[in-house]
Every structure is written in C-alpha cells, then in structure tokens.
Design a protein around this motif. Sequence first.
Motif, short mmCIF file in Angstrom:
data_model
loop_
_atom_site.label_atom_id
_atom_site.label_comp_id
_atom_site.label_asym_id
_atom_site.label_seq_id
_atom_site.Cartn_x
_atom_site.Cartn_y
_atom_site.Cartn_z
N LYS A 58 0.83 -1.18 0.00
CA LYS A 58 0.00 0.00 0.00
C LYS A 58 0.87 1.25 0.00
N CYS A 59 0.30 2.33 -0.53
CA CYS A 59 1.07 3.57 -0.63
C CYS A 59 1.29 4.20 0.74
N THR A 60 2.46 4.73 0.91
CA THR A 60 2.74 5.51 2.12
C THR A 60 2.79 6.99 1.77
N SER A 61 2.84 7.31 0.47
CA SER A 61 2.84 8.70 0.04
C SER A 61 1.42 9.15 -0.26
N ASP A 62 1.23 10.45 -0.50
CA ASP A 62 -0.07 10.98 -0.86
C ASP A 62 -0.45 10.51 -2.27
N ILE A 63 -1.75 10.55 -2.56
CA ILE A 63 -2.22 10.21 -3.90
C ILE A 63 -3.09 11.34 -4.43
N ASP A 64 -3.05 11.54 -5.74
CA ASP A 64 -3.87 12.53 -6.42
C ASP A 64 -4.82 11.81 -7.36
N VAL A 65 -6.11 12.10 -7.24
CA VAL A 65 -7.13 11.38 -8.00
C VAL A 65 -8.00 12.37 -8.77
N CYS A 66 -8.19 12.11 -10.07
CA CYS A 66 -9.15 12.88 -10.86
C CYS A 66 -10.27 11.95 -11.30
N ILE A 67 -11.51 12.36 -11.07
CA ILE A 67 -12.67 11.58 -11.47
C ILE A 67 -13.30 12.24 -12.69
N ALA A 68 -13.43 11.48 -13.78
CA ALA A 68 -14.03 11.98 -15.01
C ALA A 68 -15.46 11.45 -15.11
N LEU A 69 -16.44 12.37 -15.07
CA LEU A 69 -17.85 12.02 -15.02
C LEU A 69 -18.51 12.22 -16.39
N ASP A 70 -19.23 11.23 -16.83
CA ASP A 70 -19.96 11.30 -18.10
C ASP A 70 -21.25 12.09 -17.90
N LEU A 71 -21.40 13.21 -18.63
CA LEU A 71 -22.61 14.03 -18.58
C LEU A 71 -23.42 13.91 -19.86
N SER A 72 -23.11 12.93 -20.70
CA SER A 72 -23.69 12.87 -22.04
C SER A 72 -25.10 12.28 -22.05
N GLY A 73 -25.72 12.32 -23.23
CA GLY A 73 -27.10 11.88 -23.36
C GLY A 73 -27.33 10.43 -23.01
N THR A 74 -26.33 9.57 -23.18
CA THR A 74 -26.54 8.15 -22.90
C THR A 74 -26.77 7.87 -21.42
N ILE A 75 -26.35 8.77 -20.54
CA ILE A 75 -26.56 8.56 -19.11
C ILE A 75 -28.05 8.59 -18.78
N CYS A 76 -28.76 9.61 -19.27
CA CYS A 76 -30.19 9.73 -18.98
C CYS A 76 -31.06 9.07 -20.03
N SER A 77 -30.44 8.52 -21.07
CA SER A 77 -31.19 7.76 -22.07
C SER A 77 -30.35 6.57 -22.51
N PRO A 78 -30.03 5.65 -21.58
CA PRO A 78 -29.08 4.58 -21.89
C PRO A 78 -29.54 3.61 -22.95
N ASN A 79 -30.83 3.51 -23.19
CA ASN A 79 -31.34 2.55 -24.18
C ASN A 79 -31.57 3.18 -25.55
N ASN A 80 -31.23 4.45 -25.68
CA ASN A 80 -31.41 5.14 -26.96
C ASN A 80 -30.24 6.09 -27.18
N PRO A 81 -29.13 5.60 -27.76
CA PRO A 81 -27.94 6.43 -27.92
C PRO A 81 -28.14 7.63 -28.84
N ASN A 82 -29.21 7.64 -29.63
CA ASN A 82 -29.48 8.77 -30.52
C ASN A 82 -30.17 9.93 -29.80
N ARG A 83 -30.61 9.71 -28.57
CA ARG A 83 -31.26 10.76 -27.81
C ARG A 83 -30.19 11.48 -26.98
N LEU A 84 -29.91 12.73 -27.33
CA LEU A 84 -28.80 13.45 -26.70
C LEU A 84 -29.18 14.09 -25.37
#
Length: 311
Positions: A58-84
Amino acid sequence: CVTGPGHSLQEEVCSGIYGGDNRENIVCEDRSISSLHLLPISAMSSAFDQPSLAPTTKCTSDIDVCIALDLSGTICSPNNPNRLCNGCRQRRCRTNDVESDTCCSNFNDVKNFARNTVTELDTATSGRASFSAVGFANGAAHVSGSELKTAAVIEPLISNVIYTGGYTNHGRGLRLCQNSLRDSNAPDNDRIILLITNSLPSVDVNATRNINCGEPCKNFAKEEANIAKNEGTHIRTIFVDTTPTTEEIAYMQELSSDGTVIEGFTFDTLPGAIPRIVDDVIVCKTSRPSSNPSSSITPTIAPSLMPSESP
C-alpha cells in the motif's frame, strides 16, 4: 478455489484480499471468461496454493485522484444512444425523483457514486488523498477548477454538477484530468484517473460529433489515455452496463492502465464497485501488476459488498 460451472481450477489464479466488511475474500481470475469474481472465503476449498494476483503493498505517500464524469445523453437515455438529452429538455430524459439540474436518477447515482468514492478514498488514505473532477459530454470542463482539492471541498462540488446531455467526449475528459494531475505541486504523488461512462465515445480529436463515430473517436481517447499513462498516471475505467459488448470492453481495456475494467453494474448498484476501486487506488503504482489486457471486474461480489438491486 471454487470455480463457476464449466470452469476448471487450472484456468484461474487466486489471491486473498480484504473486502469492505473486513472479512477475508478470495479474488479469482477466470482467464477463460476474462472476469474477476469476489467470493466469500467460506465458499473456497482448503487446498489453496495458487500464486498471488493482487499486489499487497500500500502507498505511504499521498495520492492525487481525478474523477471523469460522463454528462452525455446516454446517461439519462441509456437505451437510446441517438437521444442526446441536451439540457434535459426532452421529457423522456427526465425522472421526477431528482431536481432538474440533475435531470435523471441515473446521473444522480453517478454523482453519489463519485462522491462516496472520494469519501472512501479519503478514509482509506487517512486524509492523504487530493482530488479533482471533470465532466465530459460534447467537450469537457473542470468541476472543481484545475487545482486539486481535499475531499471536504470536492464532495459538494460534485453534488452540484449540472447535467448537460450531448455527445460523449472521452478524449477531452482524459486530457483535462491529466492536466489537473500534471499541475500538482507534489509530482512524486501517485496519480490516478477514474473514468466513469456507459458508452463508446462520439467526439473525435477535431471535435466532430457522430453517434456512430467508431475508430476516430476511440483513437482520440486512446491517444489521450496513452499520454497520461506515459506520464505515470494510472487509469481505471468504470463501465456502467450489465451487458457490455465485446467492442465496448475491448475499448475500455485499452484505456485502462492494466487492462482492467470494472463493469457489469447498473447505475443503482454502482456502490458495489467502490471497495475494489479503493483497493486498486491505494496500491502504489510501483507495485501494480504489469499490463494485462484480459482483465475485467464484474459485480459477482460477496453479498455483504453488493447492495440489493431494484427489480
């Protein structure tokens, strides 16, 4: 090690880890189906002499983390990729159980997952983790500014992210995450990108948008991932889909530093992925296994680690 139906012990490599409930578990990698299964130790055979797969340093030093979040249309319309779902203006993208800025319960689950991951990483590292966050759709933008922040500062910023809808730009999301990590005042820290998405990319290096973009969009994201990896950043991909295609998994494996993809979860069961993410992130980069493009993590987890699924 107990194997699944039709899979022999010889096809698996097993190692002990500790799950979120502090009971020892066994990780089994079934090389024939390219997936990891976390099973309670009570289900295992006493004959256990396989070599270790998961690193334990396990790390004994500090860690830097970036989280990349998907805000695109497929998140709120996962079954219809054409709906943006641009700006959440389409009624079919909305769910009434969340505020309009969040748009749908799926994106609310993504935000909760990201925030809870930050909390658990902060706890696991005794406050030695710093964070940034990026949202991506047609383009990408810093949720928190480019500077790394403490968990206490970043969590409310993630909660306040406004859903945009649009196309899916993995390349820009990875680029902005790497920029924030590169600008860290502590270059010796372990650096990690967590990319959360549920679709293939649909924006290429020239900002051309196309739902059926294919290789140009994937190549843009892979180039940005390679830049980050060559600079020492560890990328872990989280793909939200219970039935990902072979193309989707192969692509996400190429983005990942060691070929591991956390996949198979629904939006509301994403909390079940957090224990494994924490275990991945707090392992020092010098101790991580070498690239293994056949690794994939599915949510066949000890019951105590997995929330009940909605019907």
